[in-house]
Design a protein around this motif. Structure first.
Motif, PDB file in Angstrom:
ATOM      1  N   GLY A  63       0.757  -1.361   0.129  1.00 48.15           N
ATOM      2  CA  GLY A  63       0.094   0.123   0.140  1.00 48.15           C
ATOM      3  C   GLY A  63       1.035   0.670   0.177  1.00 48.15           C
ATOM      4  N   VAL A  64      -0.171   1.936   0.898  1.00 46.42           N
ATOM      5  CA  VAL A  64       0.622   3.831   0.365  1.00 46.42           C
ATOM      6  C   VAL A  64       0.693   4.376   1.657  1.00 46.42           C
ATOM      7  CG1 VAL A  64       1.314   5.955  -0.799  1.00 46.42           C
ATOM      8  CG2 VAL A  64       0.541   3.862  -2.135  1.00 46.42           C
ATOM      9  N   LEU A  65       1.616   4.775   2.362  1.00 41.95           N
ATOM     10  CA  LEU A  65       1.188   5.849   3.507  1.00 41.95           C
ATOM     11  C   LEU A  65       1.513   6.962   3.186  1.00 41.95           C
ATOM     12  CD1 LEU A  65       0.620   5.559   6.346  1.00 41.95           C
ATOM     13  CD2 LEU A  65       2.923   5.259   6.876  1.00 41.95           C
ATOM     14  N   ILE A  66       0.550   7.230   3.612  1.00 45.60           N
ATOM     15  CA  ILE A  66       1.092   9.100   3.669  1.00 45.60           C
ATOM     16  C   ILE A  66       0.469  10.262   4.673  1.00 45.60           C
ATOM     17  CG2 ILE A  66      -1.387   9.696   2.130  1.00 45.60           C
ATOM     18  CD1 ILE A  66       0.890  10.864   0.309  1.00 45.60           C
ATOM     19  N   ASP A  67       0.835  11.381   5.253  1.00 51.28           N
ATOM     20  CA  ASP A  67       0.772  12.065   5.753  1.00 51.28           C
ATOM     21  C   ASP A  67      -1.019  13.199   5.153  1.00 51.28           C
ATOM     22  OD1 ASP A  67       0.328  14.367   8.503  1.00 51.28           O
ATOM     23  OD2 ASP A  67       2.079  13.928   8.402  1.00 51.28           O
ATOM     24  N   VAL A  68      -1.289  12.692   6.408  1.00 52.43           N
ATOM     25  CA  VAL A  68      -2.441  13.862   5.385  1.00 52.43           C
ATOM     26  C   VAL A  68      -3.213  14.924   6.588  1.00 52.43           C
ATOM     27  CG1 VAL A  68      -4.862  14.221   4.195  1.00 52.43           C
ATOM     28  CG2 VAL A  68      -3.033  12.703   3.922  1.00 52.43           C
ATOM     29  N   TYR A  69      -2.661  15.958   6.073  1.00 49.38           N
ATOM     30  CA  TYR A  69      -3.505  16.670   7.934  1.00 49.38           C
ATOM     31  C   TYR A  69      -2.685  16.340   9.094  1.00 49.38           C
ATOM     32  CZ  TYR A  69      -6.153  19.629   3.695  1.00 49.38           C
ATOM     33  OH  TYR A  69      -6.532  19.819   2.671  1.00 49.38           O
ATOM     34  N   THR A 108      -2.792   8.301  -6.568  1.00 53.49           N
ATOM     35  CA  THR A 108      -3.768   9.423  -5.647  1.00 53.49           C
ATOM     36  C   THR A 108      -2.254   9.515  -4.994  1.00 53.49           C
ATOM     37  OG1 THR A 108      -5.358   7.793  -5.633  1.00 53.49           O
ATOM     38  CG2 THR A 108      -5.445   9.006  -3.756  1.00 53.49           C
ATOM     39  N   ALA A 109      -1.780   9.317  -4.027  1.00 53.20           N
ATOM     40  CA  ALA A 109      -0.865   9.915  -3.502  1.00 53.20           C
ATOM     41  C   ALA A 109       0.140  10.627  -3.723  1.00 53.20           C
ATOM     42  CB  ALA A 109       0.582   8.495  -2.993  1.00 53.20           C
ATOM     43  N   LEU A 110       0.578  11.227  -5.279  1.00 56.93           N
ATOM     44  CA  LEU A 110       0.710  11.847  -6.101  1.00 56.93           C
ATOM     45  C   LEU A 110       0.185  13.315  -6.286  1.00 56.93           C
ATOM     46  CD1 LEU A 110       3.379  13.047  -7.701  1.00 56.93           C
ATOM     47  CD2 LEU A 110       2.197  11.554  -9.648  1.00 56.93           C
ATOM     48  N   GLU A 111      -0.985  13.132  -5.927  1.00 58.95           N
ATOM     49  CA  GLU A 111      -2.451  14.361  -6.267  1.00 58.95           C
ATOM     50  C   GLU A 111      -1.775  14.861  -4.675  1.00 58.95           C
ATOM     51  OE1 GLU A 111      -4.609  17.204  -7.289  1.00 58.95           O
ATOM     52  OE2 GLU A 111      -3.289  15.392  -8.768  1.00 58.95           O
ATOM     53  N   LEU A 112      -1.467  13.836  -3.557  1.00 56.89           N
ATOM     54  CA  LEU A 112      -1.804  14.776  -2.379  1.00 56.89           C
ATOM     55  C   LEU A 112      -0.105  14.833  -2.620  1.00 56.89           C
ATOM     56  CD1 LEU A 112      -3.866  11.639  -0.775  1.00 56.89           C
ATOM     57  CD2 LEU A 112      -4.129  13.874  -0.589  1.00 56.89           C
ATOM     58  N   VAL A 113       0.548  14.218  -2.690  1.00 54.48           N
ATOM     59  CA  VAL A 113       2.421  15.615  -2.222  1.00 54.48           C
ATOM     60  C   VAL A 113       1.946  16.447  -3.080  1.00 54.48           C
ATOM     61  CG1 VAL A 113       3.736  15.327  -2.226  1.00 54.48           C
ATOM     62  CG2 VAL A 113       3.407  12.865  -1.770  1.00 54.48           C
ATOM     63  N   LYS A 114       0.959  16.989  -4.530  1.00 49.69           N
ATOM     64  CA  LYS A 114       1.073  18.169  -5.453  1.00 49.69           C
ATOM     65  C   LYS A 114       0.236  18.831  -4.249  1.00 49.69           C
ATOM     66  CE  LYS A 114       0.679  18.228  -9.194  1.00 49.69           C
ATOM     67  NZ  LYS A 114      -0.351  18.474 -10.346  1.00 49.69           N
ATOM     68  N   ARG A 115      -0.716  18.521  -3.446  1.00 50.12           N
ATOM     69  CA  ARG A 115      -1.163  19.408  -2.337  1.00 50.12           C
ATOM     70  C   ARG A 115      -0.645  19.780  -1.462  1.00 50.12           C
ATOM     71  NH1 ARG A 115      -6.974  19.324  -4.947  1.00 50.12           N
ATOM     72  NH2 ARG A 115      -7.811  19.409  -2.606  1.00 50.12           N
ATOM     73  N   GLY A 116       0.712  19.133  -1.038  1.00 46.26           N
ATOM     74  CA  GLY A 116       1.433  19.553   0.217  1.00 46.26           C
ATOM     75  C   GLY A 116       1.176  18.547   1.099  1.00 46.26           C
ATOM     76  N   HIS A 117       0.703  17.634   0.531  1.00 51.96           N
ATOM     77  CA  HIS A 117       0.880  16.243   2.007  1.00 51.96           C
ATOM     78  C   HIS A 117       2.074  15.697   1.957  1.00 51.96           C
ATOM     79  CE1 HIS A 117      -3.317  17.660   2.590  1.00 51.96           C
ATOM     80  NE2 HIS A 117      -3.490  16.891   1.618  1.00 51.96           N
ATOM     81  N   ARG A 118       2.513  14.733   2.748  1.00 54.89           N
ATOM     82  CA  ARG A 118       3.650  13.927   2.493  1.00 54.89           C
ATOM     83  C   ARG A 118       4.105  12.832   2.743  1.00 54.89           C
ATOM     84  NH1 ARG A 118       6.802  17.024   8.105  1.00 54.89           N
ATOM     85  NH2 ARG A 118       4.633  16.643   8.904  1.00 54.89           N
ATOM     86  N   LEU A 119       5.031  12.018   1.651  1.00 54.04           N
ATOM     87  CA  LEU A 119       5.237  10.716   1.460  1.00 54.04           C
ATOM     88  C   LEU A 119       5.363  10.296   2.428  1.00 54.04           C
ATOM     89  CD1 LEU A 119       4.533   8.238  -0.525  1.00 54.04           C
ATOM     90  CD2 LEU A 119       6.642   9.454  -1.599  1.00 54.04           C
ATOM     91  N   LEU A 129      12.263  15.689  -6.711  1.00 52.27           N
ATOM     92  CA  LEU A 129      10.904  16.624  -7.000  1.00 52.27           C
ATOM     93  C   LEU A 129      10.527  17.846  -5.926  1.00 52.27           C
ATOM     94  CD1 LEU A 129       9.583  13.697  -9.671  1.00 52.27           C
ATOM     95  CD2 LEU A 129      10.792  15.426 -10.475  1.00 52.27           C
ATOM     96  N   PHE A 130       9.703  17.195  -4.687  1.00 51.84           N
ATOM     97  CA  PHE A 130       8.935  17.978  -4.508  1.00 51.84           C
ATOM     98  C   PHE A 130       9.540  18.604  -3.829  1.00 51.84           C
ATOM     99  CE2 PHE A 130       6.028  15.443  -6.725  1.00 51.84           C
ATOM    100  CZ  PHE A 130       5.472  16.300  -7.641  1.00 51.84           C
ATOM    101  N   GLY A 131      11.050  18.368  -3.412  1.00 48.75           N
ATOM    102  CA  GLY A 131      11.548  18.966  -2.027  1.00 48.75           C
ATOM    103  C   GLY A 131      11.197  18.157  -0.232  1.00 48.75           C
ATOM    104  N   VAL A 156      -9.223  14.449  -2.922  1.00 46.00           N
ATOM    105  CA  VAL A 156      -9.687  15.597  -2.073  1.00 46.00           C
ATOM    106  C   VAL A 156     -10.392  14.447  -1.139  1.00 46.00           C
ATOM    107  CG1 VAL A 156     -11.954  16.851  -2.472  1.00 46.00           C
ATOM    108  CG2 VAL A 156      -9.825  16.972  -4.039  1.00 46.00           C
ATOM    109  N   ILE A 157     -11.603  12.985  -1.546  1.00 43.51           N
ATOM    110  CA  ILE A 157     -11.980  12.121  -0.682  1.00 43.51           C
ATOM    111  C   ILE A 157     -11.342  11.661   0.939  1.00 43.51           C
ATOM    112  CG2 ILE A 157     -13.278  10.130  -0.608  1.00 43.51           C
ATOM    113  CD1 ILE A 157     -14.102  10.445  -3.632  1.00 43.51           C
ATOM    114  N   ILE A 158      -9.753  11.957  -0.068  1.00 45.85           N
ATOM    115  CA  ILE A 158      -8.678  11.535   1.784  1.00 45.85           C
ATOM    116  C   ILE A 158      -8.726  12.204   2.396  1.00 45.85           C
ATOM    117  CG2 ILE A 158      -6.708  10.317   1.729  1.00 45.85           C
ATOM    118  CD1 ILE A 158      -6.902   8.625  -0.768  1.00 45.85           C
ATOM    119  N   GLU A 159      -8.799  13.610   1.809  1.00 48.41           N
ATOM    120  CA  GLU A 159      -8.414  14.725   2.632  1.00 48.41           C
ATOM    121  C   GLU A 159      -9.731  14.979   3.227  1.00 48.41           C
ATOM    122  OE1 GLU A 159      -5.582  17.904   0.223  1.00 48.41           O
ATOM    123  OE2 GLU A 159      -7.783  17.679  -0.096  1.00 48.41           O
TER     124      GLU A 159
END
Length: 312
Positions: free
Chosen positions: A140-146, A163-174, A215-217, A274-277
């Motif tokens: 799976g994928v683990l991501i820090d959302v808010y 989906t994880a890539l889109e969340l990273v673009k929206r400022g969340h962390r992989l 890519l994103f810092g 957006v749904i995951i956010e």
């Protein structure tokens, strides 16, 4: 087999001095608990936990010096059990020659540190708990959302990494993609991280492997995060009844811990990021005591009751 930490790992981690017993530095440590052998120094060995690291501070060594030579030999010979991984002496205290000689004969390392006993014991316990914690690997994928650790699961190719890539673009962390290593702490909290080989990497079909940090810092990644919610992506099934209110709170078990589970059906046009956010924000609200679905149900019940009273 139980997980093991070597005595040599303690030496490296806490920069300890090896006084004797170098041959036993590869002895295994299988439990996180420590033992300060105060009662044992007094001669009581009925419940001696010989499989633990034996920590000796000023109290134990001062008392040991008051014993006769015969008593010292008796105590130290019983302390040097076959299962004992090592002795740790704190505060840079001088170690009696009888202890060093007995430990050398049994191949048990004696380590010394300048740190105070209570502080060092706490650090060693935390280190051992982390290294000896039960672990598992989940696809799976683990991501820090808010600030909430969201573990995204689902069948291969369903869109977890995209989906994880889109969340990273929206400022969340992989934290991890494809394989998530999860360990369970003593209080049944779950913490996930990426295997060293694929840390900061994300696999996107059609593009290949990308390095998210490059890519994103550095702000787009983190090394570890507590797993709070599992998001299960599945293909939309026309004949399946999906929860539309959010009253049915499902859970899934990882190791020995139950984690809230949210099943999200995937179909064209649905913005999964957006749904995951929103799922992360809703989880935070529930922890703060606000449940939108429950409040809606209560208001609906009150409205129906008022309408019923008006009819009467």
């Amino acid at each position: 087999m139980p997980k093991k930490v070597r005595v040599n790992d303690l030496v490296k981690k806490f920069n300890m001095e090896v006084l004797c017993g170098e041959a036993g530095l590869r002895r295994g440590i299988t439990v996180a608990d420590l033992n300060r052998p105060g009662l044992e120094m007094a001669g009581y060995f009925e419940f001696h936990p010989k499989e633990r690291v034996q920590v000796m501070g000023r109290t134990e060594l001062t008392f040991y010096e008051t014993l006769s030579n015969e008593e010292q030999l008796d105590r130290v010979s019983k302390l040097c059990a076959e299962e004992t991984p090592c002795f740790v002496v704190t505060r840079d205290l001088e170690v009696p020659q009888s202890i060093l000689q007995a430990a050398e004969e049994h191949g048990i390392p004696v380590l010394r540190s300048g740190v105070a006993t209570t502080i060092l014991a706490g650090r060693i316990t935390a280190f051992l708990e982390s290294r000896l914690a039960p672990t598992t690997t989940i696809h799976g994928v683990l991501i820090d959302v808010y600030g909430i650790g969201m573990l995204i699961t689902g069948s291969s190719g369903i869109g977890k990494s995209e989906t994880a890539l889109e969340l990273v673009k929206r400022g969340h962390r992989l934290i991890a993609d494809d394989a998530v290593e999860i360990r369970q702490t003593s209080d049944h909290s779950l913490f996930g991280q990426a295997p060293e080989l694929i840390k900061h990497l994300l696999e996107i079909r059609g593009l290949g492997i990308i390095n998210v940090m490059t890519l994103f810092g550095a702000g787009a990644v983190r090394s570890e995060k507590r797993v709070s919610v599992v998001i299960k992506l599945e293909n939309w099934q026309q004949d399946k009844q999906y929860d539309r209110l959010g009253l049915d709170e499902e859970t899934t078990r990882i190791l020995d811990t139950d984690v809230p589970l949210v099943t999200v059906p995937v179909r064209p046009g649905r913005n999964l990021a957006v749904i995951i956010e929103v799922a992360a924000m809703n989880y935070r609200l529930k922890r703060m005591g606000y449940n939108a679905a429950l409040q809606f149900t209560n208001r609906l019940t009150e409205t129906i009751a008022e309408d019923y009273d008006d009819v009467d």
